[in-house]
Scaffold this motif. Structure first.
Motif, PDB file in Angstrom:
ATOM      1  N   MET A   1      54.323  35.736  22.078  1.00  0.00           N
ATOM      2  CA  MET A   1      55.592  34.860  22.077  1.00  0.00           C
ATOM      3  C   MET A   1      56.321  35.434  20.935  1.00  0.00           C
ATOM      4  O   MET A   1      57.641  35.468  21.173  1.00  0.00           O
ATOM      5  N   LYS A   2      55.765  36.113  19.798  1.00  0.00           N
ATOM      6  CA  LYS A   2      56.749  36.401  18.783  1.00  0.00           C
ATOM      7  C   LYS A   2      57.317  37.851  19.178  1.00  0.00           C
ATOM      8  O   LYS A   2      58.520  37.919  18.749  1.00  0.00           O
ATOM      9  N   ILE A   3      56.878  38.531  20.129  1.00  0.00           N
ATOM     10  CA  ILE A   3      57.286  40.115  20.610  1.00  0.00           C
ATOM     11  C   ILE A   3      58.554  39.559  21.332  1.00  0.00           C
ATOM     12  O   ILE A   3      59.697  40.160  21.323  1.00  0.00           O
ATOM     13  N   ILE A   4      58.714  38.435  22.144  1.00  0.00           N
ATOM     14  CA  ILE A   4      59.805  37.926  23.139  1.00  0.00           C
ATOM     15  C   ILE A   4      60.820  37.389  22.311  1.00  0.00           C
ATOM     16  O   ILE A   4      62.093  37.494  22.444  1.00  0.00           O
ATOM     17  N   GLN A   5      60.426  36.453  21.232  1.00  0.00           N
ATOM     18  CA  GLN A   5      61.227  36.070  20.272  1.00  0.00           C
ATOM     19  C   GLN A   5      62.236  37.341  19.582  1.00  0.00           C
ATOM     20  O   GLN A   5      63.266  36.993  19.318  1.00  0.00           O
ATOM     21  N   PHE A   6      61.438  38.202  19.041  1.00  0.00           N
ATOM     22  CA  PHE A   6      62.064  39.300  18.484  1.00  0.00           C
ATOM     23  C   PHE A   6      63.129  39.959  19.300  1.00  0.00           C
ATOM     24  O   PHE A   6      64.151  40.359  19.006  1.00  0.00           O
ATOM     25  N   LEU A   7      62.599  40.461  20.717  1.00  0.00           N
ATOM     26  CA  LEU A   7      63.463  41.013  21.659  1.00  0.00           C
ATOM     27  C   LEU A   7      64.841  40.072  21.775  1.00  0.00           C
ATOM     28  O   LEU A   7      65.857  40.643  22.183  1.00  0.00           O
ATOM     29  N   LEU A   8      64.697  38.642  21.854  1.00  0.00           N
ATOM     30  CA  LEU A   8      65.767  37.877  22.285  1.00  0.00           C
ATOM     31  C   LEU A   8      66.799  37.848  21.184  1.00  0.00           C
ATOM     32  O   LEU A   8      68.000  37.838  21.016  1.00  0.00           O
ATOM     33  N   SER A   9      66.040  38.122  19.701  1.00  0.00           N
ATOM     34  CA  SER A   9      66.995  37.844  18.754  1.00  0.00           C
ATOM     35  C   SER A   9      67.972  39.314  18.404  1.00  0.00           C
ATOM     36  O   SER A   9      69.038  39.184  18.221  1.00  0.00           O
ATOM     37  N   VAL A  10      67.058  40.446  19.109  1.00  0.00           N
ATOM     38  CA  VAL A  10      67.817  41.548  19.141  1.00  0.00           C
ATOM     39  C   VAL A  10      69.023  41.744  19.870  1.00  0.00           C
ATOM     40  O   VAL A  10      70.112  41.980  19.869  1.00  0.00           O
ATOM     41  N   LEU A  11      68.394  41.251  21.041  1.00  0.00           N
ATOM     42  CA  LEU A  11      69.707  40.972  22.345  1.00  0.00           C
ATOM     43  C   LEU A  11      71.007  40.037  21.830  1.00  0.00           C
ATOM     44  O   LEU A  11      72.104  40.360  22.020  1.00  0.00           O
ATOM     45  N   ALA A  12      70.510  39.086  21.104  1.00  0.00           N
ATOM     46  CA  ALA A  12      71.580  38.110  20.653  1.00  0.00           C
ATOM     47  C   ALA A  12      72.439  38.976  19.499  1.00  0.00           C
ATOM     48  O   ALA A  12      73.849  38.641  19.286  1.00  0.00           O
ATOM     49  N   ALA A  13      71.949  39.802  18.624  1.00  0.00           N
ATOM     50  CA  ALA A  13      72.421  40.363  17.940  1.00  0.00           C
ATOM     51  C   ALA A  13      73.298  41.600  18.439  1.00  0.00           C
ATOM     52  O   ALA A  13      74.817  41.727  17.696  1.00  0.00           O
ATOM     53  N   VAL A  14      72.903  42.192  19.434  1.00  0.00           N
ATOM     54  CA  VAL A  14      73.891  43.064  20.152  1.00  0.00           C
ATOM     55  C   VAL A  14      75.129  42.562  20.780  1.00  0.00           C
ATOM     56  O   VAL A  14      76.051  43.121  20.867  1.00  0.00           O
ATOM     57  N   CYS A  15      74.683  41.179  21.287  1.00  0.00           N
ATOM     58  CA  CYS A  15      75.923  40.552  21.975  1.00  0.00           C
ATOM     59  C   CYS A  15      76.792  39.925  21.009  1.00  0.00           C
ATOM     60  O   CYS A  15      78.142  40.247  21.021  1.00  0.00           O
ATOM     61  N   ALA A  16      76.599  39.442  19.807  1.00  0.00           N
ATOM     62  CA  ALA A  16      77.551  39.229  18.680  1.00  0.00           C
ATOM     63  C   ALA A  16      78.085  40.458  18.043  1.00  0.00           C
ATOM     64  O   ALA A  16      79.218  40.451  17.625  1.00  0.00           O
ATOM     65  N   SER A  17      77.420  41.675  18.034  1.00  0.00           N
ATOM     66  CA  SER A  17      78.345  42.615  17.686  1.00  0.00           C
ATOM     67  C   SER A  17      79.530  43.288  18.718  1.00  0.00           C
ATOM     68  O   SER A  17      80.408  43.519  18.315  1.00  0.00           O
ATOM     69  N   GLY A  18      78.965  42.959  19.889  1.00  0.00           N
ATOM     70  CA  GLY A  18      80.237  43.266  21.133  1.00  0.00           C
ATOM     71  C   GLY A  18      81.287  42.455  20.878  1.00  0.00           C
ATOM     72  O   GLY A  18      82.321  42.705  21.077  1.00  0.00           O
ATOM     73  N   MET A  19      81.066  41.213  20.684  1.00  0.00           N
ATOM     74  CA  MET A  19      81.885  39.936  20.589  1.00  0.00           C
ATOM     75  C   MET A  19      82.747  40.225  19.055  1.00  0.00           C
ATOM     76  O   MET A  19      83.929  40.080  19.168  1.00  0.00           O
ATOM     77  N   LEU A  20      82.020  40.793  18.174  1.00  0.00           N
ATOM     78  CA  LEU A  20      82.901  41.136  16.990  1.00  0.00           C
ATOM     79  C   LEU A  20      83.684  42.448  17.278  1.00  0.00           C
ATOM     80  O   LEU A  20      85.046  42.174  16.926  1.00  0.00           O
ATOM     81  N   TYR A  21      83.400  43.215  17.960  1.00  0.00           N
ATOM     82  CA  TYR A  21      84.253  44.358  18.303  1.00  0.00           C
ATOM     83  C   TYR A  21      85.183  43.969  19.122  1.00  0.00           C
ATOM     84  O   TYR A  21      86.635  44.348  18.828  1.00  0.00           O
ATOM     85  N   LYS A  22      84.962  43.248  20.082  1.00  0.00           N
ATOM     86  CA  LYS A  22      86.095  42.920  21.009  1.00  0.00           C
ATOM     87  C   LYS A  22      86.913  41.829  20.226  1.00  0.00           C
ATOM     88  O   LYS A  22      88.451  41.899  20.394  1.00  0.00           O
ATOM     89  N   SER A  23      86.682  41.081  19.260  1.00  0.00           N
ATOM     90  CA  SER A  23      87.657  40.324  18.563  1.00  0.00           C
ATOM     91  C   SER A  23      88.515  41.242  17.424  1.00  0.00           C
ATOM     92  O   SER A  23      89.603  40.697  17.171  1.00  0.00           O
ATOM     93  N   ILE A  24      88.026  42.340  17.144  1.00  0.00           N
ATOM     94  CA  ILE A  24      88.776  43.307  16.231  1.00  0.00           C
ATOM     95  C   ILE A  24      89.776  44.004  17.180  1.00  0.00           C
ATOM     96  O   ILE A  24      90.860  44.269  16.882  1.00  0.00           O
TER      97      ILE A  24
END
Length: 62
Positions: A1-24
């Motif tokens: 379960m902790k591995i899935i939580q880690f993978l989902l948090s990495v996915l959220a960080a990648v998506c947030a980084s893409g959103m930041l790039y798009k807003s810039i």
């Protein structure tokens, strides 16, 4: 379960980084507000990745 939580948090960080790039890159009248909000979102998601990694490392070492 902790591995899935880690993978989902990495996915959220990648998506947030893409959103930041798009807003810039994209011009908008409220550009500074969107950059500030997505920056906070990106920092929060990176902190989530760090916390879940620490929890994952702690559970594996036990």
């Amino acid at each position: 379960m902790k591995i899935i939580q880690f993978l989902l948090s990495v996915l959220a960080a990648v998506c947030a980084s893409g959103m930041l790039y798009k807003s810039i890159v994209v011009y908008s009248p409220l550009r500074s507000v969107s950059i500030a909000i997505t920056s906070l979102l990106t920092v929060g998601s990176v902190l989530l990745v760090v916390l879940t990694f620490i929890e994952l490392k702690r559970s594996i070492s036990l």
